[in-house]
Enzyme design. Sequence first.
Site, short mmCIF file in Angstrom:
data_model
loop_
_atom_site.label_atom_id
_atom_site.label_comp_id
_atom_site.label_asym_id
_atom_site.label_seq_id
_atom_site.Cartn_x
_atom_site.Cartn_y
_atom_site.Cartn_z
CE LYS A 3 -8.78 -3.50 4.36
NZ LYS A 3 -7.94 -2.71 3.33
CG ASP A 21 -3.56 3.66 4.10
OD1 ASP A 21 -4.59 3.61 4.66
OD2 ASP A 21 -3.10 2.95 2.87
CD1 TRP A 70 -2.09 -2.36 2.14
CD2 TRP A 70 -2.69 -1.42 0.09
NE1 TRP A 70 -2.85 -3.10 1.74
CE2 TRP A 70 -3.36 -2.77 0.33
CE3 TRP A 70 -3.19 -1.00 -1.17
CZ2 TRP A 70 -4.43 -3.39 -0.24
CZ3 TRP A 70 -4.21 -1.53 -2.00
CH2 TRP A 70 -4.87 -2.61 -1.55
C1 LIG Z 1 -7.39 -2.33 2.51
C2 LIG Z 1 -6.13 -1.31 2.24
C3 LIG Z 1 -5.95 -0.46 1.16
C4 LIG Z 1 -6.97 -0.18 -0.12
O1 LIG Z 1 -8.15 0.34 0.23
P1 LIG Z 1 -9.32 0.43 -0.94
O2 LIG Z 1 -10.45 0.80 -0.16
O3 LIG Z 1 -9.44 -1.02 -1.60
O4 LIG Z 1 -8.81 1.25 -1.93
C5 LIG Z 1 -5.24 0.53 1.41
N1 LIG Z 1 -4.27 0.88 2.26
C6 LIG Z 1 -4.26 -0.10 3.25
C7 LIG Z 1 -3.32 0.03 4.41
C8 LIG Z 1 -5.30 -1.19 3.42
O5 LIG Z 1 -5.24 -1.95 4.35
#
Ligand SMILES: *Cc1c(COP(=O)(O)O)cnc(C)c1O
Length: 358
Positions: free
Chosen positions: A194, A170, A101
Amino acid sequence: MSRVFNFSPGPAAIPVPVLRKAGSEMVDYGTAGMSVMEMSHRSKMFLEIIQEAESLLRDLMDIPDNYKVLFLQGGASTQFAMVPLNLFKNKKADFVKTGQWAKKAISEAGRFGTANVIASSEDKVFNYIPELNKSKFSPDADYFHITINNTIYGTRFTELPDTDKPLVTDMSSSILSQVYDVSKFGVIYAGAQKNIGCAGLCVVIIRDDLIGNALDITPTMLNYKTHADEASLYNTPPTYSIYMAKLVFEWLKANGGVPAIQKVNEEKAALLYEYLDNSKIFKATVVKKDRSLMNIPFVTGNGDFDNKFVKEAAAAGLVNLKGHRTVGGMRASIYNAMPIEGVHALIDFMKKFEKQNA
Ligand SMILES: *Cc1c(COP(=O)(O)O)cnc(C)c1O
């Protein structure tokens, strides 16, 4: 009812009381005579839902007044582009490369300027958080970006970088799982699937002064100001996902909020790591000091064995334990909605597997 224990990294398990409540309101919400899904996003009833969702999140995370909460679409992945489009002035940012990511965030920012990688843990398949050397920080960076919990590799930052630039993170896989001091960040973004609820929603928490300076090329929909000015109602927001987020926030609040769930999360993770560190066949992949509370990868060192375990676990009602293709092995994602009983069930199953296969 036969619910499995779902260890999926995302979309992930949702608390059963939330699902029940959503179910009971599915056909007729309150006195509306219709589902939330069928409601105008400008209706009084929906406005109450989105405002309550925001106020609950502010309360749960103790978000200061000089931050906006935005309910957006496009997932966390759209934020990889939205952040540089909105925060770039010198068109440079510093990044810590801690996984897939982070890499995506780096490559998107690189489309609009310089994405400077100041540290990486790629040399060891991202199984640790690298030391940060301040002399490598760019004096003219517009922001500093970290992936605070690395969903795929199971690492987390336990300390924030010592930067004077806006810290952008993030937080997709650890938001609301432990107490974070929002005032330490410029931007926090998190996909909902999540720890917040169902897919389709991305929550952005952004300090006021970082809004309103987007690059000229920024499309209207990718400008934070568009959504901040209209309280996330510039266009049709993901109404049902926002409603689900509200229910999850209510559930979390009723269960003591973030400090209480953090305790449970620490206990869950400690149980699993403790078992892994003493097992003869399973091994945790991440160095001790950087271990995630949410995502716990582990391996046997034998691919056939791993496959056998994942298959037999699924048959026993412990599903989605297959690791990411870049790590192999297994990964147990134990977000807020995973009860401690699920972790006990997993450990009991692993013990049995270990006995049978030692
Ligand atoms: C799941 C995840 C993403 C991707 O998220 P989307 O909503 O599918 O774009 C990005 N960063 C992290 C840390 C994630 O766990």
